[in-house]
Structures are given as C-alpha cells and as structure tokens.
Design a protein around this motif. Structure first.
Motif, PDB file in Angstrom:
ATOM      1  N   LYS B 629       7.513 -61.078  25.234  1.00 46.41           N
ATOM      2  CA  LYS B 629       8.666 -61.837  24.745  1.00 46.41           C
ATOM      3  C   LYS B 629       8.429 -62.083  23.264  1.00 46.41           C
ATOM      4  N   THR B 630       9.309 -61.587  22.398  1.00 42.93           N
ATOM      5  CA  THR B 630       9.113 -61.777  20.955  1.00 42.93           C
ATOM      6  C   THR B 630       9.786 -63.085  20.533  1.00 42.93           C
ATOM      7  N   PRO B 631       9.523 -63.537  19.305  1.00 40.38           N
ATOM      8  CA  PRO B 631      10.185 -64.770  18.842  1.00 40.38           C
ATOM      9  C   PRO B 631      11.692 -64.618  18.809  1.00 40.38           C
ATOM     10  N   ALA B 632      12.180 -63.375  18.763  1.00 35.08           N
ATOM     11  CA  ALA B 632      13.631 -63.168  18.708  1.00 35.08           C
ATOM     12  C   ALA B 632      14.276 -63.306  20.075  1.00 35.08           C
ATOM     13  N   PHE B 633      13.466 -63.543  21.127  1.00 37.52           N
ATOM     14  CA  PHE B 633      14.031 -63.744  22.457  1.00 37.52           C
ATOM     15  C   PHE B 633      14.939 -64.968  22.412  1.00 37.52           C
ATOM     16  N   PRO B 634      16.087 -65.049  23.000  1.00 40.17           N
ATOM     17  CA  PRO B 634      16.658 -64.034  23.894  1.00 40.17           C
ATOM     18  C   PRO B 634      17.535 -62.974  23.214  1.00 40.17           C
ATOM     19  N   VAL B 635      17.678 -63.036  21.843  1.00 41.30           N
ATOM     20  CA  VAL B 635      18.482 -62.004  21.189  1.00 41.30           C
ATOM     21  C   VAL B 635      17.857 -60.636  21.455  1.00 41.30           C
ATOM     22  N   GLN B 636      16.539 -60.617  21.299  1.00 41.54           N
ATOM     23  CA  GLN B 636      15.828 -59.383  21.627  1.00 41.54           C
ATOM     24  C   GLN B 636      15.316 -59.498  23.062  1.00 41.54           C
ATOM     25  N   ALA B 637      15.619 -58.522  23.888  1.00 39.00           N
ATOM     26  CA  ALA B 637      15.257 -58.615  25.308  1.00 39.00           C
ATOM     27  C   ALA B 637      13.745 -58.497  25.472  1.00 39.00           C
ATOM     28  N   VAL B 638      13.303 -58.869  26.641  1.00 43.65           N
ATOM     29  CA  VAL B 638      11.879 -58.770  26.952  1.00 43.65           C
ATOM     30  C   VAL B 638      11.488 -57.291  26.962  1.00 43.65           C
ATOM     31  N   ASP B 671       0.306 -61.687  42.958  1.00 37.80           N
ATOM     32  CA  ASP B 671       0.517 -63.123  42.718  1.00 37.80           C
ATOM     33  C   ASP B 671      -0.143 -63.571  41.427  1.00 37.80           C
ATOM     34  N   GLU B 672      -1.008 -62.730  40.963  1.00 34.81           N
ATOM     35  CA  GLU B 672      -1.779 -63.156  39.797  1.00 34.81           C
ATOM     36  C   GLU B 672      -0.970 -62.955  38.517  1.00 34.81           C
ATOM     37  N   GLU B 673      -1.009 -63.973  37.692  1.00 37.68           N
ATOM     38  CA  GLU B 673      -0.278 -63.879  36.415  1.00 37.68           C
ATOM     39  C   GLU B 673      -1.194 -64.303  35.301  1.00 37.68           C
ATOM     40  N   LYS B 674      -1.004 -63.685  34.160  1.00 41.02           N
ATOM     41  CA  LYS B 674      -1.806 -64.096  33.014  1.00 41.02           C
ATOM     42  C   LYS B 674      -0.910 -64.050  31.779  1.00 41.02           C
ATOM     43  N   THR B 675      -1.047 -65.080  30.972  1.00 36.69           N
ATOM     44  CA  THR B 675      -0.245 -65.124  29.752  1.00 36.69           C
ATOM     45  C   THR B 675      -1.169 -65.196  28.548  1.00 36.69           C
ATOM     46  N   VAL B 676      -0.853 -64.385  27.556  1.00 42.67           N
ATOM     47  CA  VAL B 676      -1.600 -64.445  26.304  1.00 42.67           C
ATOM     48  C   VAL B 676      -0.579 -64.650  25.189  1.00 42.67           C
ATOM     49  N   LEU B 677      -0.933 -65.521  24.258  1.00 41.41           N
ATOM     50  CA  LEU B 677      -0.007 -65.780  23.154  1.00 41.41           C
ATOM     51  C   LEU B 677      -0.553 -65.174  21.863  1.00 41.41           C
ATOM     52  N   PHE B 678       0.354 -64.649  21.097  1.00 41.16           N
ATOM     53  CA  PHE B 678      -0.013 -64.136  19.773  1.00 41.16           C
ATOM     54  C   PHE B 678       0.893 -64.821  18.751  1.00 41.16           C
ATOM     55  N   ALA B 679       0.311 -65.123  17.600  1.00 37.72           N
ATOM     56  CA  ALA B 679       1.129 -65.744  16.549  1.00 37.72           C
ATOM     57  C   ALA B 679       1.191 -64.798  15.358  1.00 37.72           C
ATOM     58  N   ARG B 680       2.360 -64.696  14.783  1.00 43.27           N
ATOM     59  CA  ARG B 680       2.496 -63.897  13.558  1.00 43.27           C
ATOM     60  C   ARG B 680       3.116 -64.790  12.487  1.00 43.27           C
ATOM     61  N   ASN B 681       2.428 -64.873  11.362  1.00 43.91           N
ATOM     62  CA  ASN B 681       2.894 -65.737  10.274  1.00 43.91           C
ATOM     63  C   ASN B 681       3.320 -64.893   9.078  1.00 43.91           C
ATOM     64  N   THR B 682       4.136 -65.506   8.226  1.00 41.59           N
ATOM     65  CA  THR B 682       4.603 -64.760   7.053  1.00 41.59           C
ATOM     66  C   THR B 682       3.472 -64.623   6.047  1.00 41.59           C
ATOM     67  N   ASP B 683       3.593 -63.600   5.219  1.00 43.63           N
ATOM     68  CA  ASP B 683       2.570 -63.338   4.212  1.00 43.63           C
ATOM     69  C   ASP B 683       2.722 -64.365   3.082  1.00 43.63           C
ATOM     70  N   PRO B 684       1.656 -65.130   2.810  1.00 46.57           N
ATOM     71  CA  PRO B 684       1.813 -66.190   1.791  1.00 46.57           C
ATOM     72  C   PRO B 684       2.121 -65.644   0.398  1.00 46.57           C
ATOM     73  N   ILE B 685       1.861 -64.368   0.160  1.00 46.68           N
ATOM     74  CA  ILE B 685       2.123 -63.804  -1.176  1.00 46.68           C
ATOM     75  C   ILE B 685       3.619 -63.875  -1.490  1.00 46.68           C
ATOM     76  N   GLU B 686       4.436 -63.847  -0.439  1.00 51.94           N
ATOM     77  CA  GLU B 686       5.892 -63.882  -0.649  1.00 51.94           C
ATOM     78  C   GLU B 686       6.349 -65.226  -1.209  1.00 51.94           C
TER      79      GLU B 686
END
Lengths: 310, 754
Positions: B629-638, B671-686
């Motif tokens: 699931k991207t941050p653009a969810f739900p505009v961008q589908a899973v 039945d087993e589920e696992k969730t991993v989160l990833f964070a993406r931040n903007t480039d501070p140079i901008e």
C-alpha cells in the motif's frame, strides 16, 4: 463742463451708455477738444479767409487780438486752407460690422464704434466750418450725403448712420471707384471699416482716390475679441456675411488665428504705406481720441505736405 | 489570467473608453457665436487641422492609457503570460516538447499559488496556442520515462483533456531529474525532422546547477540537444529563498527499537531561509499497533540561524512489538513539501544475544561461564529488560546462524571447531561465518578464560591482524585459585567512550571495587595496524598492574570490523578469574556493551523518495502473498509484488517509490500475516531555494537558449511579501507620469488654460 468730465466720453464704455449718436458725437468732440491744449497739431493755414468764434480748445495764437481789442469778443482767424477741407467718410455697414452688438459686455459693436468715430469727426470738422460728406456701403453704396459745411449737416449724417441695416457682404473696390468719380474736388477720404475684403481690391479702390489727389486714411476698426481671440470651450463659430460655420476648440486655434490676423493687418498696413495712405488699426476697446488723433495727425501731415509744396 | 482580480481589471479596462466617450459627447456640446473674422479662423484651421487632430489623438490616447494602467493596478497585475513563447508565424510543422519540473521545490508559494501551479497554468495557455498540425509531448521531471509521460509525442487531438490534466498537477515528492527527462526528449526528437523546440519550465535552483548537482549529468544531454538543432526555451519559475525550514533527516539514536525500552529519536532541521527562525515548534506523532495515533507534546527549537541545522529530540517507549511510525511536522512555511518526515520502525520484543559458553556446567548453571552474562542481560529470564540471550555450548557452534542475533558473545571459547567444506577441504567454516556477520554490521564480544587456546587465538582468529581477535594474547597472568593477588582497572586508563561510562571520571570509585585475580595479557609484539576494512585497536581500559610490568596491560580493547564492532575483555565472564560479575558495575557495563555492539536494525526502512524498497522475506514466509500500500492509497490501488526468488531467499522489490510517506508491505500466508513499514522522505536538498541567475545558467548549460523569467519581479524578490507587491505600484507610478505628461502636453498644445 469740466475738462475731466468731458474727457470721460472718449471712453467707449461710457459712451456706450448714451443712446443718441449726435449727442455722443458732440460729447466726444468736446471731450477731445478740452484735452487739446497741448496738442502739436495745428491744422491751420496762412491764407486768411474769415473769422469765426473762438471755441475752447482753439489755439490762442490764432485769436484776432484786434477784434478782441475793438469788440471785446473772441474770434479766431480762419484761413483758406482749412475752410477748403472736404472730408468724405466711407462707413462700412456690412454684416460683419455687427460683431459685438449682442455680446454681454459694455462694449460697443464695431459698427456703433465706427459710427461714433465718423460722427465725432464730422462734428469736429463741422465745428471748424469744414464740409463733410458721408457714404455708407456694404456690397453697394447704401446712402450718400453730399458735402456741406452747414452745421445742420450733422443731423442728416447721424440719421443716415442710425438707419443703416447691417446685413450684406462687404465689397469696397467698386464703391471706391464709384465715389472717386463722384467726388469732384479733392479732399480727404476716411474709410471706416473692418476690412474683411480682398487686400488687392481694397488697395486698388483706395489708390483711385489717391489718383484723384485725395488724402486717404483708413480706420481699421476691429473688436477686441477679434484681436485677442480669448475664447474657450467647444464653440460653433457662425460666420457673418455667410462665411460658413465651424465647430472647434478655440484655444487650439488661437495661435494660428492670431498669426493669420497679424499677417493680414501687417500686409494691409504695408500696402497702405506704400500707397501713401494713412492706416490706423483701432480696437473697439480703445478710447475714441485714438481715432480722432489719428485723423488729425493725418490732416496735419497733409497740411504740412501742401505747405511744403507752397 | 495574470491578474489577482480579473473582474476589476476588465471593468477598469472597459472604463478606458470613457475618455473617448467624453470626447465624442464634448463634440456635440458647444457654444454658438456669430463671428466676423471667419477668414482668419478658417486659415488657422486649414493650417493646423492635422496637427490639432494628432494632438487630440495623443491626449486621448494618454487619457485612455492612464485609465488602463489604473485598471492594471486595481486588477493587481502579476506578470505577463508567457504564451507568446510559442512561435506564431511559422508555417512549417513543428515539434514542441514541454518538460515541466514538478520537483518538491516547485511547490514553493508564489503569491497566492505555487510555482508549479503557475507553471502548469502557463503551460496550459501555451498548449492552447499550439497549432493542431504540430506535434506535442509533455514530460514531468518526476516521471521522466517516455512511458510515464503526461502526454507522449503525438498530435494534440484532444487538448482539453491534456489541459485539464496539466492544470490539476501537484508538485511531486521527487528531486529534479531533468537530465533523464531531457534524455527522453532527445529520444523523441530523433523521430522527427521538423522544427524542434524544447521548453523547460523549472525553478532552476542553484544546487542543481553547481558542481556535483544535476547539471553534471545533464550536460551531455544538453549537448545532444544542441547537436540535434533543438531550440531550447527556459522558463524560470523560481522565487527567491524566503523563510523555509527543511527536515534534514529523522533517525533513531538507538541501534534497535525494542518494546518497553525507551527509544530516542532525533529530527534535524535546517533553516534554508534568509532570516533566523525562532521558537520552531515541531510536532511528533507516533503510530503503532498499540494505538493508531499518539500526538506527543510538541518540541520547540529555540532558534535556527540561516544556513544552520539544529535538532529536536524525543524519547518514546512502545509497549509492544510490531511495525511503527514516528512522524515529525514542522510549522507551515513557503515550501510545504519539506516540512514532514517519517521514521519507519520495526519494534522488536527484545535484542537477541548469542552467548557461546566455552565452559558450560550442566549440573550447576551458576558455575557456567555464561551465567552472569545472561543474568546481567535478562535477570528475570522473560526478556522484559529488552534482551533475550540464547546460550549455546561450543559443540553447537557449528549449527548456529549468527545472522539471527544482534550481538554474539564468546565466553571462554577455546577454539572454533574445524569443519569440512563443500570442496572437501577442512576449515573454520563458522569462523568465516562469524567474520562475515561482523563485517556486515554485527557485534562481537570476546571474554577470555582458562579454556582459551592461544594457538587458535593468535593464529586463525587473529589472522595477522586481519582476523576477529583484535590482539595477540599471551599466557594467562595471575593466580585465580589462590585469589591473593589481584589487579584493578587503572582509573586513568578509562577511555572516553560511552560504553565505558560506568567507570569514567577521575574520582570514580568504581574502578576500586573490581578485583581481577587472573587476566589474559597482550603479547609484547604490539597492536595490529588498521586497514581500510579493519579499524585501529582502541584500548578502552587497562589493568593497574605496574608492579609486574612496565606498561599497564590492556583490559578492554575494541576495534571496528567492517560495519560491525568487536570488543575483547581480557578476563573471564564468570567469577573464576574475577569478582566483577558479583559487582553492580558488571550489570551496567554488560548492558552498555551489548547496546554498543548491537547490530543497527531498521535503518533500511527509512530513506529518501525514489530509493527502491527491498525486503528479504524470512524463511517461513517464502510463499506468502505480498501486497504494498503506497502513501497514494486509495488513489493508487494496492500493488501485488512477486519479488525475486533465489535459492533460500525471496527479495521483494518496489522499484520507484515516488511519494513521500509510509509504504505498507503486507505478507499473508494462510492465517499468518506480517506487516512491514517503509518510510520515504523528501530529499532535503530540495529545500535549498537559492536561485541561479540567467548569466550563471548560461555558464552552466552548454548550448544557446531563450530565457524567460516567468515570475514578476515582486514574486521573485520575495515570495512571502508577494501579496500586494506585484505590478500595481509600477502601474500607478506610470499612470501618474502619464497624467503629468497629459497635463504638460495639454498646456503645450493649447488645450488647457495656462
């Protein structure tokens, strides 16, 4: 009458308040003469002709002391030259001379001023036993009063000026030719007009008089408005004498107008001088003595010329 | 529309006809005068008619212009529309490629809108002007590939749809990848031979065009453009750097996020504005499985000078393990895109520590070499103190997978067992595995003892200074049985490293409490040399043994090894050689040590936008279905991700995360589920908004180009003060000048009374 009181009638603003032309003429002349004591203009010849009664303003050197010693009365010795002056006044009664009559101001119209000048001069001359004639004209000769030195001549004179109707165009040249033929003896011709005519024609006409050995003088009467063109705001100028109509912003044209006017007056003056014609531009705002002085100066000059010939 | 109040402008522009109407009305209103001297008047008119008409027209034009300028002023004119950039006259078919920079910095506020919105609006205007016979392409720097183009090269059959798309553009979260967009454009131009024009709508920031910036990569592309006879048009939408605070990074200061242990998080903020920022309030929000959203008390950074970086810290304790996110928000400023940062965490139950016990005692665990170590880490034995030690004997060393642990401790291990490799030769297979583990970031602690085999330690374990053992050891010193003579830590030898904090301080009495009856001295040959991969040996503490040697013998040494760290404590971990394990300082030292040696975990979860997401699936979940699931969810589908299957691993990859925020990777198997989160931040140079001048740009771009500054001077000079500072002052000033000129000329022309 006190001198200053009489002199005030030289002011056209004052004179405008008096309705009768003959009275106006008299007041002007009296006012004029009362200021003449120091006038350099003599206008008297050497050949004695007759006596006449002294009137205030006459030069004392012409007093006949003998008559005074005998009769205790003041007589002036009159000379032949003076009595021989035959002045003809040509007064323009065309429509353009009406300008100023309806203006909301205490100034005289050009015609009124011209009539006043003519009548005053006639009065002055008649008072000196000279003979005067009057011709009023527009495109034709409208009236003619032949020469006479009778003091009553002034009445006919004034009447003719009073009854003139100002409605036609001006045409000076053929009038001049006509009159030059008509006036047999040489004398003085005084044209009182606004001169809204062709210069060549005017000069040709006047030269005819000169040819007949008349002294000619032109009193060019213009309204102060015509000289200064002081108008503002959008104006429709309706030409008198059917010269058309024009709607303009006058301020914009003022410069060009004044230039054209000066050029015209300068040209007239130059041509007059060339033809040995006395020319005097008079504004209706000027005091009337300007006109009278101009006339007398012309007379004196003429006298000097004849004196010099003799 | 280049107006803030278009209605006022149009109203005012209509009022510009008022002088003409007045003029016409005036011509109908006049006084009537009977006039005699018409002759002169007519002559004057004849001579002056042309002049008068021209003068009237001049005055009329000035009056109309004055009112028009007033309309510009009240309509708040904010700059000219650049639509004239499209050549009108050309008859030949042309190809127009537009590259719109939608990088973060284009989100800068300009008056009431943003630079990207203004550029998009201008682009829409230009698209309207493109003749239907011309080919068009619209590329975005955030999506530079041809396949991702907003409008791939072709005829503009349906301009309305494209214009609608362009107008709804928002700034992306990516950096300027202009070179890649130009590369795409160069490819597109190859197909065409007609008049080629490339328009770049960007904010042209200095950092992109100075050495090391994007321009280094783009120069080659610009040269290709020049070779292909492409006309280049640069349209600058960059406003001056106004107040802007940028998140530089957010990171966890601890090596691991462990439930029930407070973790420390640091947020660094750079002031990219021109004025000092004071009392900057930073809001932190925590999302975890415990609670969907917890707002922490805001932190305030007292002041940040321009160009400086300051940090804000928080500490937070997660009550249970699982994926979690910490968000930081800066106050709103001119650039919204760089005000937020996300930190993705994998909160774990406990730190996993492997203790290899070289002298286990099955009958009485207390006598085992590892008892005190394990006790110090996990006194209650249930992992509540954040550590979960696994104790194995040397016999089981061959089976263990080091990668499952955060720290490995060798306690009195004599030597590693020899094993037979795949090629049939024997070798220290597990030693190599341990070496690889440390090199990849793992931590290793070595306690010596009576079982230690100096031949192994000084041989393959030391490996001529390149092995895991940091020093060469000598035979043990002291008599541990009699326990009569002992040495202590030399209080002046304690190194200034955080791991030694228990003993630091000249006046600390703690060094006086610990007795070492026996120890392993260092061999006199000296310390090994540092190399590119292996750091220098640091002596953290020495024994106070001057009565026997001229030099104090090192007691604790440390050395970095690859990305990992090794510590060696030259005495036993149990109370056989020392009474340290019974001392309180042991507890704190051991915990400091394992924190110091712990492998950093979870760093890979947080990165900048467009850094690809990689996740190695653990053995049990190899067959699981993976969805993202991207941050653009739900505009961008899973998105369902398959990943790459290797022999024993499966690597799930998401190539181009171009949105800032949290990416949620779910894996389900039965039945087993696992969730991993990833964070993406903007480039501070901008966040660095320094502009580049046209001259500098010409110096950097190796080809000729048309340049348009598409922001008004007021916009460009100050984005914050842009409101009310557009062209209206200039318009009013010019209007006054024109009125003055009108009066002057009016008098001169004789229209006014002097």
């Amino acid at each position: 009458m006190a001198k200053t009181e009489l002199q005030k009638y030289l002011d056209p603003k004052v004179l405008n308040k008096i309705r009768r032309l003959d009275l106006q003429a008299r007041l002007v002349v009296e006012g004029f003469i009362s200021g003449m004591h120091k006038s350099p203009f003599k206008g008297f010849s050497v050949e004695f002709a007759e006596h006449r009664e002294y009137v205030p303003g006459d030069d004392l050197k012409h007093l006949d002391w003998k008559v005074l010693g005998k009769t205790d009365r003041l007589y002036i010795k009159q000379y032949e030259e003076e009595t021989n002056l035959r002045a003809t006044f040509l007064v323009d009664v065309s429509e353009s001379m009406r300008y100023g009559e309806n203006a909301r101001r205490d100034q005289m119209s050009k015609y009124h001023y011209s009539a006043c000048v003519a009548a005053s001069l006639a009065q002055l001359l008649l008072g000196q036993q000279d003979s005067v004639a009057l011709a009023t004209f527009d495109e034709d000769l409208r009236s003619y009063i032949p020469h006479s030195s009778n003091p009553n001549q002034i009445k006919g004179f004034v009447h003719a000026l009073d009854v003139s109707e100002l409605k036609a165009k001006t045409s000076i040249e053929h009038i001049c030719h006509n009159l030059a033929e008509k006036i047999a003896r040489r004398g003085m011709v005084c044209l009182v007009s606004d001169l809204f005519v062709d210069i060549d024609g005017l000069i040709r006409g006047l030269q005819h008089f000169r040819h007949r050995s008349h002294e000619v003088m032109v009193l060019h009467v213009m309204d102060q408005d015509e000289l200064e063109f002081p108008f503002q705001g959008n104006t429709m100028f309706r030409g008198l004498e059917n010269t058309g109509r024009l709607t303009v912003e006058p301020r914009v044209l003022r410069e060009g107008y004044l230039e054209a006017l000066q050029k015209f007056c300068g040209e007239v003056k130059r041509r007059c001088i060339a033809a040995q014609i006395d020319y005097k531009l008079i504004s209706t705002a000027d005091h009337l003595d300007a006109a009278l002085l101009a006339f007398l100066a012309a007379r004196a000059a003429a006298g000097r010329k004849t004196g010099a010939k003799r | 529309m280049p107006f803030i109040h278009p209605a006022l402008f149009w109203g005012g522009a209509a009022a510009a006809s008022v002088p003409i109407i007045i003029h016409l009305l005036n011509r109908r209103r006049f006084k009537v005068l009977d006039w005699a001297a018409m002759k002169f008047l007519l002559e004057s008119v004849r001579k002056n008619r042309r002049r008068v008409r021209i003068e009237e027209l001049i005055l009329l034009a000035l009056r109309c212009l004055a009112i028009f300028l007033l309309a510009l002023a009240v309509g708040r004119f904010i700059g000219c529309s650049p639509t004239q950039v499209i050549p009108i006259s050309s008859k030949a078919q042309m190809t127009h490629i537009f590259i719109l920079d939608d990088s973060i910095s284009m989100g800068q506020k300009v008056a009431d809108t943003t630079a990207v919105a203004k550029a998009a609006s201008d682009l829409a205007d230009m698209l309207e002007d493109v003749p239907p016979t011309d080919k068009v392409a619209v590329l975005l720097t955030g999506r530079p590939e041809e396949s991702e183009a907003l409008f791939p090269l072709g005829f503009l059959s349906d301009p309305e749809t494209l214009i609608g798309k362009v107008k709804s553009l928002k700034p992306s979260d990516t950096t300027t990848q202009l070179h890649r967009a130009i590369e795409t454009a160069v490819e597109m131009f190859k197909e065409t031979k007609t008049g080629k024009r490339l328009y770049i709508l960007s904010d042209f920031r200095r950092h992109d065009y100075s050495s090391g910036g994007m321009i280094e990569d783009a120069r080659r592309e610009f040269r290709s453009l020049a070779d292909a006879d492409v006309e280049l048009v640069l349209m600058n939408y960059g406003a001056a750097a106004a107040g802007n605070l940028t998140v530089v990074d957010i990171q966890m200061l601890d090596k691991l996020a462990i439930a029930s242990v407070p973790i420390k998080v640091q947020l660094r903020v750079r002031n990219n504005g021109t004025e000092r920022a004071e009392n900057v309030t930073v809001k932190f929000v925590v999302r975890s499985q415990d609670s969907p959203e917890v707002a922490l008390p805001a932190r305030t950074i007292k002041s940040i000078d321009p160009g400086q970086t300051e940090s804000a810290h928080i500490a937070y304790t997660f009550s249970s393990a699982g994926p979690a996110v910490i968000e930081a928000h800066l106050p709103a400023d001119n650039l919204a895109g760089d005000n937020t940062a996300y930190l993705a965490l994998d909160v774990r139950d406990a730190r996993k520590v492997l203790i290899v016990d070289g002298e286990p005692d099955l009958s009485s665990p207390v006598n085992g070499e590892s008892f005190f170590l394990a006790f110090a880490m996990d006194p209650t034995g249930d992992g509540h103190y954040g550590n979960r030690p696994d104790v194995i004997s040397v016999d089981h060393l061959a089976e263990v997978n080091f990668n499952a642990y955060d720290v490995v401790i060798l306690a009195n291990v004599g030597e590693f067992p020899l094993s037979v490799g795949l090629d049939g030769t024997s070798g220290y297979g597990q030693l190599n595995a341990l070496s690889k583990y440390v090199r990849s970031g793992g931590g290793l602690a070595i306690f010596t003892g009576d079982r230690v085999n100096p031949t192994f330690y000084n041989g393959p374990f030391y490996d001529r200074g390149k092995g895991l053992c940091p020093i060469q050891i000598d035979a043990p010193a002291g008599d541990a049985r009699k326990k009569k003579k002992f040495v202590r830590f030399n209080p002046r030898s304690i190194a200034n490293e955080s791991v030694m904090r228990t003993f630091q301080g000249e006046r600390s009495e703690f060094t006086r409490l610990v007795r070492f009856y026996a120890y392993t001295p260092i061999m006199q040959s000296g310390l090994p040399e540092a190399s590119a991969e292996v750091g220098a040996v640091r002596i953290l503490a020495r024994f106070d043994n001057t009565d026997t040697t001229s030099q104090h013998t090192p007691a604790i040494v440390a050395r970095s090894y690859g990305r990992g760290e090794i510590m060696m404590i030259c005495t036993s971990a149990d109370k056989e050689w020392t009474d340290w394990p019974k001392d309180l300082t042991y507890l704190s030292f051991i915990n400091d040590m394992i924190e110091h040696l712990s492998r950093r975990a979870g760093r890979e979860f947080t990165a900048t936008v467009s850094r690809q997401i990689d996740y190695t699936v653990t053995a049990g979940m190899m067959a699981a279905k993976a969805t993202l699931k991207t941050p653009a969810f739900p505009v961008q589908a899973v998105i369902t991700l398959e990943g790459q299957r290797l022999d024993t691993r499966r690597i799930i990859t998401y190539k181009n995360p171009r949105h800032m925020g949290i990416y949620q990777l779910n894996m389900s198997l039965g039945d087993e589920e696992k969730t991993v989160l990833f964070a993406r931040n903007t480039d501070p140079i901008e966040g660095r908004l320094e502009r580049i001048t046209e001259k500098q740009l010409r110096g950097q771009i190796p080809m000729d180009f048309d340049y348009h500054n598409c922001l008004t001077t007021a916009d460009a000079e100050s984005a914050t003060a842009a409101k009310g500072q557009e062209y209206w002052k200039a318009a009013l000033a010019v209007m006054l000048l024109i009125l003055a000129a009108e009066v002057f000329l009016g008098q001169r022309f004789g229209h006014y009374k002097r």
